[in-house]
Design a protein around this motif. Structure first.
Motif, PDB file in Angstrom:
ATOM      1  N   ASP A  39      -0.105  15.513  -3.913  1.00 17.55           N
ATOM      2  CA  ASP A  39      -0.479  14.387  -3.060  1.00 17.55           C
ATOM      3  C   ASP A  39       0.754  13.605  -2.603  1.00 17.55           C
ATOM      4  OD1 ASP A  39      -2.148  12.746  -1.606  1.00 17.55           O
ATOM      5  OD2 ASP A  39      -2.466  11.350  -3.269  1.00 17.55           O
ATOM      6  N   ASP A  41       3.302  11.629  -0.335  1.00 17.64           N
ATOM      7  CA  ASP A  41       3.007  10.592   0.661  1.00 17.64           C
ATOM      8  C   ASP A  41       3.873  10.680   1.909  1.00 17.64           C
ATOM      9  OD1 ASP A  41       1.097   9.197  -1.065  1.00 17.64           O
ATOM     10  OD2 ASP A  41       2.864   8.696  -2.269  1.00 17.64           O
ATOM     11  N   VAL A  42       5.139  11.000   1.734  1.00 21.12           N
ATOM     12  CA  VAL A  42       6.051  11.073   2.889  1.00 21.12           C
ATOM     13  C   VAL A  42       6.876  12.353   2.785  1.00 21.12           C
ATOM     14  CG1 VAL A  42       7.988  10.008   4.119  1.00 21.12           C
ATOM     15  CG2 VAL A  42       6.214   8.562   3.126  1.00 21.12           C
ATOM     16  N   ASP A  68      -3.107  14.582   3.421  1.00 20.89           N
ATOM     17  CA  ASP A  68      -2.822  13.312   4.084  1.00 20.89           C
ATOM     18  C   ASP A  68      -1.418  12.856   3.691  1.00 20.89           C
ATOM     19  OD1 ASP A  68      -2.780  10.871   5.249  1.00 20.89           O
ATOM     20  OD2 ASP A  68      -4.346   9.964   4.012  1.00 20.89           O
ATOM     21  N   CYS A  69      -0.529  12.836   4.665  1.00 17.30           N
ATOM     22  CA  CYS A  69       0.874  12.576   4.361  1.00 17.30           C
ATOM     23  C   CYS A  69       1.588  12.185   5.653  1.00 17.30           C
ATOM     24  CB  CYS A  69       1.456  13.876   3.802  1.00 17.30           C
ATOM     25  SG  CYS A  69       3.185  13.815   3.419  1.00 17.30           S
ATOM     26  N   GLU A  70       2.557  11.286   5.556  1.00 15.24           N
ATOM     27  CA  GLU A  70       3.407  11.025   6.724  1.00 15.24           C
ATOM     28  C   GLU A  70       4.325  12.227   6.889  1.00 15.24           C
ATOM     29  OE1 GLU A  70       3.268   8.133   8.725  1.00 15.24           O
ATOM     30  OE2 GLU A  70       1.480   7.864   7.484  1.00 15.24           O
ATOM     31  N   VAL A  90      10.051   2.517  -2.041  1.00 11.88           N
ATOM     32  CA  VAL A  90       8.887   1.630  -1.922  1.00 11.88           C
ATOM     33  C   VAL A  90       7.669   2.248  -2.609  1.00 11.88           C
ATOM     34  CG1 VAL A  90       9.673   0.389   0.131  1.00 11.88           C
ATOM     35  CG2 VAL A  90       8.268   2.447   0.423  1.00 11.88           C
ATOM     36  N   GLY A  91       7.879   3.328  -3.331  1.00  7.64           N
ATOM     37  CA  GLY A  91       6.813   3.860  -4.182  1.00  7.64           C
ATOM     38  C   GLY A  91       6.121   5.114  -3.675  1.00  7.64           C
ATOM     39  N   ALA A  92       6.625   5.691  -2.605  1.00 11.30           N
ATOM     40  CA  ALA A  92       5.979   6.885  -2.055  1.00 11.30           C
ATOM     41  C   ALA A  92       6.504   8.145  -2.760  1.00 11.30           C
ATOM     42  CB  ALA A  92       6.237   6.983  -0.559  1.00 11.30           C
ATOM     43  N   HIS A 220       9.592  -4.206  -3.036  1.00 12.25           N
ATOM     44  CA  HIS A 220       8.365  -4.765  -2.458  1.00 12.25           C
ATOM     45  C   HIS A 220       8.495  -6.287  -2.484  1.00 12.25           C
ATOM     46  CE1 HIS A 220       4.112  -5.962  -2.200  1.00 12.25           C
ATOM     47  NE2 HIS A 220       3.918  -4.793  -1.614  1.00 12.25           N
TER      48      HIS A 220
ATOM     49  N   LYS B 105       3.364   2.569   4.908  1.00 12.57           N
ATOM     50  CA  LYS B 105       2.184   2.944   5.692  1.00 12.57           C
ATOM     51  C   LYS B 105       1.340   3.975   4.939  1.00 12.57           C
ATOM     52  CE  LYS B 105       0.909   4.452  10.271  1.00 12.57           C
ATOM     53  NZ  LYS B 105       0.877   5.803  10.773  1.00 12.57           N
ATOM     54  N   ALA B 106       2.014   4.981   4.401  1.00 12.54           N
ATOM     55  CA  ALA B 106       1.280   6.032   3.683  1.00 12.54           C
ATOM     56  C   ALA B 106       0.573   5.453   2.465  1.00 12.54           C
ATOM     57  CB  ALA B 106       2.243   7.137   3.256  1.00 12.54           C
ATOM     58  N   LEU B 107       1.285   4.625   1.708  1.00 10.43           N
ATOM     59  CA  LEU B 107       0.703   4.089   0.469  1.00 10.43           C
ATOM     60  C   LEU B 107      -0.484   3.178   0.763  1.00 10.43           C
ATOM     61  CD1 LEU B 107       4.057   3.398  -1.385  1.00 10.43           C
ATOM     62  CD2 LEU B 107       2.364   5.145  -1.983  1.00 10.43           C
ATOM     63  N   ARG B 109      -2.389   3.286   3.534  1.00 12.90           N
ATOM     64  CA  ARG B 109      -3.497   4.075   4.078  1.00 12.90           C
ATOM     65  C   ARG B 109      -4.234   4.829   2.973  1.00 12.90           C
ATOM     66  NH1 ARG B 109      -0.872   7.376   7.271  1.00 12.90           N
ATOM     67  NH2 ARG B 109      -0.861   9.121   5.839  1.00 12.90           N
ATOM     68  N   LYS B 110      -3.461   5.312   2.010  1.00 13.44           N
ATOM     69  CA  LYS B 110      -4.065   6.119   0.955  1.00 13.44           C
ATOM     70  C   LYS B 110      -4.583   5.265  -0.202  1.00 13.44           C
ATOM     71  CE  LYS B 110      -1.833  10.290   0.417  1.00 13.44           C
ATOM     72  NZ  LYS B 110      -0.646  11.180   0.262  1.00 13.44           N
ATOM     73  N   LYS B 112      -2.982   3.310  -2.185  1.00 16.22           N
ATOM     74  CA  LYS B 112      -2.119   3.243  -3.369  1.00 16.22           C
ATOM     75  C   LYS B 112      -1.359   1.924  -3.433  1.00 16.22           C
ATOM     76  CE  LYS B 112      -1.282   8.281  -3.440  1.00 16.22           C
ATOM     77  NZ  LYS B 112      -0.246   9.327  -3.432  1.00 16.22           N
ATOM     78  N   MET B 113      -1.464   1.105  -2.377  1.00 15.76           N
ATOM     79  CA  MET B 113      -0.767  -0.185  -2.347  1.00 15.76           C
ATOM     80  C   MET B 113      -1.649  -1.155  -1.559  1.00 15.76           C
ATOM     81  SD  MET B 113       2.952  -0.977  -0.610  1.00 15.76           S
ATOM     82  CE  MET B 113       4.008  -0.280  -1.858  1.00 15.76           C
TER      83      MET B 113
END
Ligand SMILES: Cc1ncc(C[n+]2csc(CCOP(=O)(O)OP(=O)(O)O)c2C)c(N)n1
Ligand code: SF4
Ligand SMILES: [Mg+2]
Lengths: 415, 341
Positions: A39, A41-42, A68-70, A90-92, A220, B105-107, B109-110, B112-113
């Motif tokens: 999963d 994210d980016v 689902d991923c950037e 930023v946590g991705a 953040h 954006k990803a976090l 949308r999903k 997670k944030m």
């Protein structure tokens, strides 16, 4: 790329539950499945053969709505690696990769990613560096970062690529480690070759791979920290030493991850090295990546002739498995290291693996002779005859013949 | 401000709505770029950092490329940043903006944030932006689904490494790589890169490109606020007098910024969704309501032009006259309409 069909749960002999599907896929496709299952994210892509096949598969998965991923197509590898570095802070969870000169184009980003201890998984589709512009496999690309804080591993099959990618995320993101990991797949021999792979189901992966959590290191507004301020002689050594500690701790974290992986997926592997017919071996061959295939075939042939030859495949090059290699090779008379890389001007003009292996074996009282071989550069095939030639020379060295353990032999090359 | 196109990862996300501040009295007192930095006295780039952070407010992440605003600002254990801040590589301002915005954006949308608009600002110097990082900025401005501002602070040299000439240094300027010598008086023969207009013209989907100068602080802050509110990737180019690199008494920083505008060297404009607007004194110059001051007044106040002879000043003035009299769009687009068009 066909998406996996409905998961079929079955039970292996060991009783471990295994879901997932059997697929005929390439190494790149197997890694793409790992990326989906993790999963991510980016993800950033930039075209260069042969690694870029993984990005072709992933982009299709996204386009088909299965993932689902950037997905960002960067304008250079430098940006490709910088983008994911920042997304990770930023946590991705991120995925990236490259090959050959592309990997080196990103070199600055590779250095800072490790220096900053930003966890990520990168696939390196190993490829010769320009010039001459060759597409075939050589390991010098990934090896270029070997001292900077990247964990480096080499895999030999598509299944191992998928499994190791999942393990790599768990290890890289573990707060005890927090270092990037490069998963090396030999160009063409693995990236483009298909085999049957068990693609696990999501639930099993989720039970193995916890979410990425940066905790107090998250960039953040709720946690207004400053990351990577400028430091000089007053602090740099302490910072480097912390990275060193992370790399040292990686050993235990890798072992834990393999244990848990075996329990959950029913596929048990020794974490750092693979031993093949080593029990009673008198001489041993050592190498990384897909050369395992011809080497194993040759070892079996030689065993049929009564030669006690074994093979050790190094899976993790960083952290370097000193204890395991000492254990596996301590009892043999001579070792032949087959490097799919070159170390021009290095000690004995040897390969990179040979150099580190000599260092690892040196403290042994009864250390074997280590002979360095360079083979398979630029994607040249290493065939069983090459391996038999190498083994013959290693035996000769063991018996005190003319094969010189202070020289390096180029195999399968025109004079 | 939110706008939805297609489902999935191409979707636009909301921005904060930051209205313009009408005059200095409306500007809040709270600072997010505070004590702890050690830039030169009179450093306008540091002033810009302060204004930028104030304009953006607390729900902001700032990325900063290597350069004076990294090295002189964020010494280990003494950060001036009260908002989250992270270093990025010299050529990475564009990538840092894209990566940070994409991660958020990803976090969100999903799931997670927590979903909320967070400002992303990535700054770089002229060396980092107009030279090394140009391709990454260009790429960042094409990814319209990510909200961020790339702010280029232009002190017209590679200042942090001891003032070397960059593609954004003015013609003839004395730097440590372009010192006048016994045989050659002018070592830098390049004309300053037209960065903001180049990026605006080259990225038609980018909604906002502007030039600012900290000699107009409220104006500069309002441009930052507009850039952050409009959505998508945006770019601001600021001209920052630098006492060390330009060689003048620090007390004249604001004055030199004003002179750059009044002589026409530094036109103030913004391109909002494809529409160009000049503002401040530049607009009055364009309309003929304000006569441009001779460039000599600006040049001769700075040690970096002290070796200029009349011929150099005339050359410089000629180039500025061309900008305003011959360019297709005065001060912005440097071609004239060819005979065929
Ligand atoms: C890849 C790389 N090359 C060179 C440098 C050395 N360097 C550090 S700061 C700097 C100056 C950058 O100039 P600019 O972007 O204009 O920022 P300023 O120092 O003027 O604030 C340079 C060249 C570096 N940090 N990284
Ligand atoms: S050299 Fe110039 S930009 Fe750098 S801190 Fe000093 S005044 Fe500011
Ligand atoms: Mg500069």
């Amino acid at each position: 790329m066909t998406p996996p069909k409905a998961a079929t749960a079955e039970t292996l002999d060991g009783g471990a539950p295994v879901g997932g599907t059997e697929e005929l896929i390439s190494g790149s496709e197997a890694v793409a499945h790992a990326v989906r299952l993790a999963d991510v994210d980016v993800l950033t892509a930039y075209p260069i053969r042969p690694y870029d096949t993984v990005m072709q598969y992933v982009s299709k998965l996204i386009a088909d709505g299965e993932f689902d991923c950037e997905f960002i197509v960067a304008e250079s590898e430098h940006s490709q690696f910088e983008i994911v570095k920042h997304a990770s802070t930023v946590g991705a969870r991120v995925f990236v990769g490259s090959s050959g000169v592309g990997w080196l184009y990103a070199f600055e980003a590779l250095a800072v990613t490790a220096g900053l201890r930003v966890p990520m998984v990168a696939m390196v589709g190993n490829r010769a560096l320009d010039d001459p512009g060759a597409f075939g496999v050589e390991h010098n690309d990934a090896l270029a970062v070997r001292d900077l804080g990247w964990m480096l591993c080499w895999v030999a099959t598509a299944q191992e690529a998928l499994d190791t990618a999942l393990i790599a995320y768990r290890v890289a993101e573990d707060p005890r480690v927090s270092l990037p990991c490069a998963l090396s797949c030999d160009g063409a021999f693995l990236t483009h070759s298909q085999s049957i792979v068990n693609v696990p189901d999501q639930a099993t992966v989720d039970s193995f791979l916890p979410p990425y959590d940066r905790k107090e290191k998250l960039l953040h507004p709720d946690n207004p920290i400053t990351i990577a301020p400028q430091a000089n002689e007053d602090w740099v050594m302490e910072i480097r030493k912390q990275s060193d500690a992370g790399m040292r701790r990686a050993r235990d974290v890798i072992t834990e991850a393999y244990d848990d992986f075996g329990a959950k997926f029913g596929r048990e592997d020794e974490p750092f090295i693979e031993r093949y017919m080593m029990e009673d071996a008198e001489i041993a061959l050592v190498g990384m990546g897909t050369l395992a295939m011809p080497v194993k075939v040759a070892v079996r042939k030689m065993r049929e002739q009564g030669q006690k030859v074994g093979f050790v495949r190094v899976r993790w090059f960083r952290p370097f498995p000193v204890e395991e290699l000492q254990d596996a090779l301590g009892g043999v008379a001579a070792v032949g290291v087959i490097d799919r890389d070159y170390g021009l001007g290095s000690a004995f003009y040897g390969g990179v693996l040979a150099g580190d292996l000599r260092t690892a074996l040196y403290p042994l009282e009864d250390r074997p002779k280590v002979v360095s071989f360079i083979a398979g550069l630029g994607g040249r095939e290493i065939n069983t005859d090459n391996v038999i030639t190498i083994a013959g020379m290693v035996s000769d060295a063991a018996e005190g013949g003319t094969t010189d353990d202070q020289d390096t032999y180029w195999i399968g090359v025109r004079e | 401000m939110s706008e939805t196109t297609v489902e999935g990862f191409g979707e636009f996300v909301e921005t904060q709505v930051l209205d313009a501040w009408k005059g200095p009295k409306k500007v809040p007192h709270e600072e997010f770029f505070t004590s702890g930095h050690r830039t030169c006295q009179g450093c306008e780039s540091a002033q810009l950092m302060k204004l930028m952070a104030k304009a953006a407010g607390p729900r902001t992440i700032i990325l900063g490329a290597t350069g004076c605003m990294y090295v002189a600002n964020t010494t280990y254990y003494s950060t001036p940043w009260a908002v989250p801040w992270m270093h990025t590589q010299l050529g990475s301002a564009g990538s840092a903006a894209t990566g940070t915005a994409a991660g958020l954006k990803a976090l969100m949308r999903k799931g997670k944030m927590k979903d909320e608009p967070i400002n992303v600002i990535s700054f770089c110097g002229d060396g980092g932006g107009a030279d090394m990082g140009l391709s990454a900025i260009s790429a960042a401005l094409q990814h319209t689904e990510y909200n961020h501002l790339i702010l280029m602070y232009d002190n017209e040299s590679y200042a942090n490494t001891d003032i070397q000439v960059s593609g954004s240094s003015p013609y003839g300027a004395h730097t440590t790589f372009s010192a006048p010598g016994k045989v050659q008086r002018i070592m830098n023969r390049r004309w300053k890169k037209n960065t903001a207009a180049m990026l605006a013209a080259g990225h038609p989907d980018c909604k906002y490109v502007a030039t600012v100068c900290t000699s107009n602080p409220v104006d500069a802050m309002n441009h930052v606020r507009k850039a952050l509110s409009i959505g998508g990737p945006t770019f601001i180019h600021s001209l920052d007098p630098c006492p060390k690199g330009w060689d003048y008494d620090p007390r004249y920083s604001h004055e030199l910024g004003e002179l750059a505008i009044e002589t026409g060297i530094w036109p103030l404009y913004e391109v909002v969704e494809g529409e160009l607007k000049m503002h401040g004194k530049s607009r009055r110059i364009l309309r003929g309501q304000l006569k441009r001051k001779p460039v000599e007044e600006y040049l001769m106040r700075q040690g970096r032009f002290a070796h200029f002879v009349q011929e150099d000043i005339d050359y410089f003035q000629g180039k500025i006259d061309q900008m305003w009299e011959e360019w297709l769009i005065p001060g912005v687009i440097p071609f004239s309409a060819g005979e065929e068009s």
